[in-house]
Design an enzyme around this catalytic site. Sequence first.
Site: not given
Ligand code: AP5
Length: 274
Positions: A170, A216, A205, A131, A56
């Site tokens: 990552r 997660r 991270r 979420r 994402k």
């Molecule tokens: P990346 O693009 O970083 O993936 P992502 O889907 O953004 O993954 P996240 O882990 O950031 O999502 P998340 O939803 O768990 O975390 P968030 O920060 O929102 O890609 C991942 C890796 O793969 C990278 O290295 C990239 O280079 C590689 N890649 C990408 N595409 C590729 C491809 N096609 N082929 C190969 N490699 C590829 O949330 C973190 C925490 O914050 C949560 O656990 C929670 O505690 C809190 N939080 C956030 N939002 C909320 C909410 N709305 N409500 C409550 N808590 C929340």
Amino acid sequence: MLPVQRRRASIPWARPRCLSVAQRQREARTGLTLKAPVGSVPGMRIVLMGAPGSGKGTQSQRLVERFGIPQISTGDLLRSAVARGSEYGRRAKAAMDSGQLVADEIVLGIIRERLAERDAAHGFILDGFPRNLAQAQALRTMLAGIGAPLDAVVLFEVNYAEIIKRISGRRTCPQCGRVFNLHDASSGSTPRCDHCDDHPPLVQRRDDEEGTVRRRLEVYERETRPLAQHYAAQGLLRTIDADGPVEEVTARLVATLSSVPPAQPSAHAPQTAS
Ligand code: AP5
């Protein structure tokens, strides 16, 4: 650095929208003001949803470069609040470190503030929000209140083996926030940011540790994945295969968004009288 491409004119939801008196009155009532000048050209308003590591954030950054609308990542906003030691950050930290969702009240406060910033008046990409059902309902109410409903919700589908591999590799730039992957040959052997002038070392991270990632993923299945059905029932859901090279996924995403008809301001408004 990739060239900035602005192709808003070629996409169907890039249309002029004036704020009516009624819409301005609703903004005043809801407390959420997009500050859009009359006659501005708002772009798309989309949600990207998918499991942790589904790409994402990576794809959001490409859409930002392509369409010039902001990425609003609750994960990034929360991490920044934690780093600053703000009130929100102190309350969010424990949940984030253990792979649980941060309390809705905190996340909604952050989103409400961010959506009220001027750049969000021209469209936005919500990355990682909503979420759960409560967040989705709160978002719908906020956006209906200003006559700016979502255009689409895109679900990224990737198998879990690939997700684990992606998350383990990552790395993020602590300065510009760009996301890299050690498994990607273009990252090179030295994990440093090639977009920042002083090439800072990339960092991992805290919540990418194996046990936390497992939690997660469980939370995603239980709380977030059911939103796909919720948005399908509203006719907003689009699903893409997010496996394969990044550029191919971008092409699928852009093709999918290009087929989305413009949302009608009243189409998703709450049914209750205001
Ligand atoms: P990346 O693009 O970083 O993936 P992502 O889907 O953004 O993954 P996240 O882990 O950031 O999502 P998340 O939803 O768990 O975390 P968030 O920060 O929102 O890609 C991942 C890796 O793969 C990278 O290295 C990239 O280079 C590689 N890649 C990408 N595409 C590729 C491809 N096609 N082929 C190969 N490699 C590829 O949330 C973190 C925490 O914050 C949560 O656990 C929670 O505690 C809190 N939080 C956030 N939002 C909320 C909410 N709305 N409500 C409550 N808590 C929340």
